[in-house]
Design a protein around this motif. Sequence first.
Motif, short mmCIF file in Angstrom:
data_model
loop_
_atom_site.label_atom_id
_atom_site.label_comp_id
_atom_site.label_asym_id
_atom_site.label_seq_id
_atom_site.Cartn_x
_atom_site.Cartn_y
_atom_site.Cartn_z
N GLN A 101 1.30 -1.20 -0.13
CA GLN A 101 0.33 -0.21 -0.50
C GLN A 101 0.24 1.26 -0.02
OE1 GLN A 101 -2.66 0.59 3.71
NE2 GLN A 101 -4.36 1.56 1.56
N ARG A 102 1.81 1.16 0.95
CA ARG A 102 2.65 1.93 0.70
C ARG A 102 3.45 2.78 -0.50
NH1 ARG A 102 4.05 1.32 6.21
NH2 ARG A 102 5.18 -0.58 5.59
N HIS A 133 -9.29 5.73 -4.64
CA HIS A 133 -8.31 5.67 -4.72
C HIS A 133 -7.15 5.56 -3.49
CE1 HIS A 133 -5.45 5.47 -8.82
NE2 HIS A 133 -5.81 4.50 -8.62
N TRP A 134 -6.95 6.50 -3.01
CA TRP A 134 -6.48 7.04 -2.40
C TRP A 134 -6.15 5.88 -0.61
CZ3 TRP A 134 -2.41 10.28 -2.85
CH2 TRP A 134 -2.09 10.28 -3.97
N THR A 135 -7.78 6.57 -0.17
CA THR A 135 -8.31 5.71 1.20
C THR A 135 -8.75 4.03 0.96
OG1 THR A 135 -10.28 6.67 0.74
CG2 THR A 135 -8.56 7.89 1.64
N GLY A 136 -9.50 4.13 0.31
CA GLY A 136 -9.85 2.16 0.32
C GLY A 136 -10.83 2.75 0.89
N GLU A 176 -4.27 1.28 9.08
CA GLU A 176 -3.68 1.26 7.37
C GLU A 176 -3.00 1.82 7.64
OE1 GLU A 176 -7.08 0.69 4.22
OE2 GLU A 176 -8.04 -1.03 5.61
N ALA A 177 -1.56 1.18 6.19
CA ALA A 177 -0.96 1.66 6.19
C ALA A 177 -0.61 3.42 5.47
CB ALA A 177 0.53 1.24 5.03
#
Length: 439
Positions: free
Chosen positions: A14-15, A64-67, A104-105
Amino acid sequence: MTGTVTTSALASLQRNHLAALQQAYDEMLTRLGLDGVLLYSGHPRRHFADDQEASFAAYGHFMHWTGQVDLVRSWLLIRPGKRPRFKVHAPDDFWHLPASLPDEAWVTTFDIEMSRDDAPPTLPAGRFAVLGDVSTSLAEALGVDCNPAPLVGALDEGRVRKSDYEIACLHSANQQAMAGHRAARRAFLEGGAELDIQLAYLGASRQRETALPYASIVGVNAHGGVLHYQHYDTFPPARRRSLLLDAGHRHRGYCADITRTWAGPGADTAFASLIEGVTAMQQRLIEALAPGVDYVDLHQWMHLALGELLAEQDMVHCTPEAAVAQGITRAFCPHGLGHSLGLQVHDVAGRVDGAGRPLPPPERDPALRLTRKLEAGMVVTMEPGLYVIPMLLAPLKEGTAGRDIDWRLVERLADHGGIRIEDNVVITPTGYDNLTPPE
Ligand code: GLY
Ligand code: MN
Ligand code: MN
């Protein structure tokens, strides 16, 4: 497909996903002369003259950034070279549980403000755009462009090829959906009604109905021939011929979209061999997936293969080519071979090329949602079908094509509805990887 990734491996993926996304946004914003973009998650619609709301899914570019599918009235500010700024709407509320963020990351890489109000964050001086379900009056008040087409088009294109993180999420979504499909099949074979099948699906895939990426299509018997059948009968039919189940799952926003078709104890023997035929055809089509392949060509090939199957099974008495030319295969399968899959079940940018130029579907295939050449990283569904849809077949009876169709066999199969077999497949640099596990 390689096994499920561990939580720490997923965090690392994810990072990487976020770093690549930041770089892509930086380049895009700089190219379009923008100092930043404000992404609005959205808000649920209220029923007219009521205090109840429709179910909600956040805007794709926000996810797309956060889910985060469920975060309402929240804002994400992306600027070149700066950490994303995230204003989360989390009012004090004793009616509802206030929003909270997952472990989350992405959470550690954003500047986060948990806010009682839902106003956009104050923008620094500069040129900005706002994207999402916002009113033009709000955009005017902010002095920013609202959903400018060049930016939306460029961001859509940035979602076409999935990162390794996104592919891992799509894989997990598929695993959870398949657990539901296994339980749903059992519920059908044990005599359950459409509603029982849906409840078994939800229970085994561990999700509530409003979290589904799309309303499950649970078609028993003739209902399997209604492409987006939307009801759930509460009583089983006297004779169980078939089940078509098209049902998915979301994982961190990413959608699975799987269909299976099963013969019931009351099925005609011809139906089971048609299921085998469609399944084998789907496997052959999947084996052709690779970068550079034109999805429209695959869709045309599906029609030829359908013509072959119809001829093999004695449903038509003409060559496969003649079945295609006379429109017979399109009457038996009026939808496309599949579509792009991601944060939306019918994902963005399926009918444009990489430069955003329109790629309309062929005139005979208005329902085809993907008309691009395949590239590594794309995730597509592969979902050939074969249905008995009376309103499409009836006109053929009048013309010359009608002489080539075995109407008695069509009649025998009418109460079975139809067949669709749908898997989710990622295009790799050398071929493909099927994300859908076996039953
Ligand atoms: N579940 C909708 C579709 O297969 O496209
Ligand atoms: Mn689909
Ligand atoms: Mn589907």
